[in-house]
Design a protein around this motif. Sequence first.
Motif, short mmCIF file in Angstrom:
data_model
loop_
_atom_site.label_atom_id
_atom_site.label_comp_id
_atom_site.label_asym_id
_atom_site.label_seq_id
_atom_site.Cartn_x
_atom_site.Cartn_y
_atom_site.Cartn_z
N SER A 1 36.41 54.36 42.51
CA SER A 1 36.78 52.81 42.24
C SER A 1 37.67 52.62 41.45
O SER A 1 37.65 53.25 40.56
CB SER A 1 35.46 52.04 42.35
OG SER A 1 34.78 52.14 41.18
N SER B 1 38.90 44.01 47.17
CA SER B 1 38.34 42.69 46.90
C SER B 1 39.29 41.85 46.13
O SER B 1 39.99 42.38 45.38
CB SER B 1 37.05 42.76 46.55
OG SER B 1 36.51 41.42 46.19
N ALA C 1 33.24 43.11 42.63
CA ALA C 1 33.14 43.69 43.67
C ALA C 1 32.32 45.22 43.67
O ALA C 1 31.96 45.71 44.65
CB ALA C 1 34.27 43.71 44.84
N ARG D 1 28.86 44.25 43.45
CA ARG D 1 28.37 43.35 44.69
C ARG D 1 28.94 43.66 46.29
O ARG D 1 28.14 43.51 46.78
CB ARG D 1 28.88 41.88 44.57
CG ARG D 1 28.26 41.23 43.31
CD ARG D 1 28.81 39.71 43.06
NE ARG D 1 28.16 39.18 42.00
CZ ARG D 1 28.15 37.94 41.73
NH1 ARG D 1 29.29 37.10 42.30
NH2 ARG D 1 27.70 37.29 40.41
N PHE E 1 32.47 45.32 48.56
CA PHE E 1 33.69 44.93 48.76
C PHE E 1 33.74 44.05 50.14
O PHE E 1 32.96 44.09 50.90
CB PHE E 1 34.65 46.20 48.96
CG PHE E 1 34.67 47.23 47.90
CD1 PHE E 1 33.78 47.86 47.31
CD2 PHE E 1 35.89 46.82 46.87
CE1 PHE E 1 33.99 48.59 46.05
CE2 PHE E 1 36.12 47.49 45.70
CZ PHE E 1 35.05 48.25 45.15
N ASP E 2 34.86 43.12 50.03
CA ASP E 2 35.15 42.33 51.02
C ASP E 2 36.07 42.81 52.26
O ASP E 2 35.91 42.53 53.30
CB ASP E 2 35.77 41.07 50.58
CG ASP E 2 34.92 40.48 49.51
OD1 ASP E 2 35.52 40.31 48.56
OD2 ASP E 2 33.75 40.02 49.79
#
Length: 121
Positions: free
Chosen positions: A50, A98, A103, A106, A108-109
Amino acid sequence: QVQLVESGGGLVQAGGSLRLSCAPSGSIFRLAAMAWYRQAPGKQRELVASITSIGRTNYSGSMKGRFTISRDIAKNTVYLQMNSLKPEDTAVYYCAASRMDIAIIRGFDYWGQGTQVTVSS
């Protein structure tokens, strides 16, 4: 709806290299955290690497030293340079992104459809 598009997958021999790219399909807002995941047959999806909006990177242990994540902020594009590939790296590689760096903790969107990477022995 944000659509991420991956490219660069393919078939490569063990020891070889590939470079994956991922970008939104159209013009959108500036993305923050971006990442690469992979899923091998019969296994759960796992994080590969990431990168945050300020370039802070994180790698899963088995990929550290062989893979490099990078990004072009202006192009909203993330890359994954994969070197010294092994047959066990064979998987579908997914891009994730995100609007916020949180993210990374939490989740990723936005996700891509995935690109197949096959490493032959």
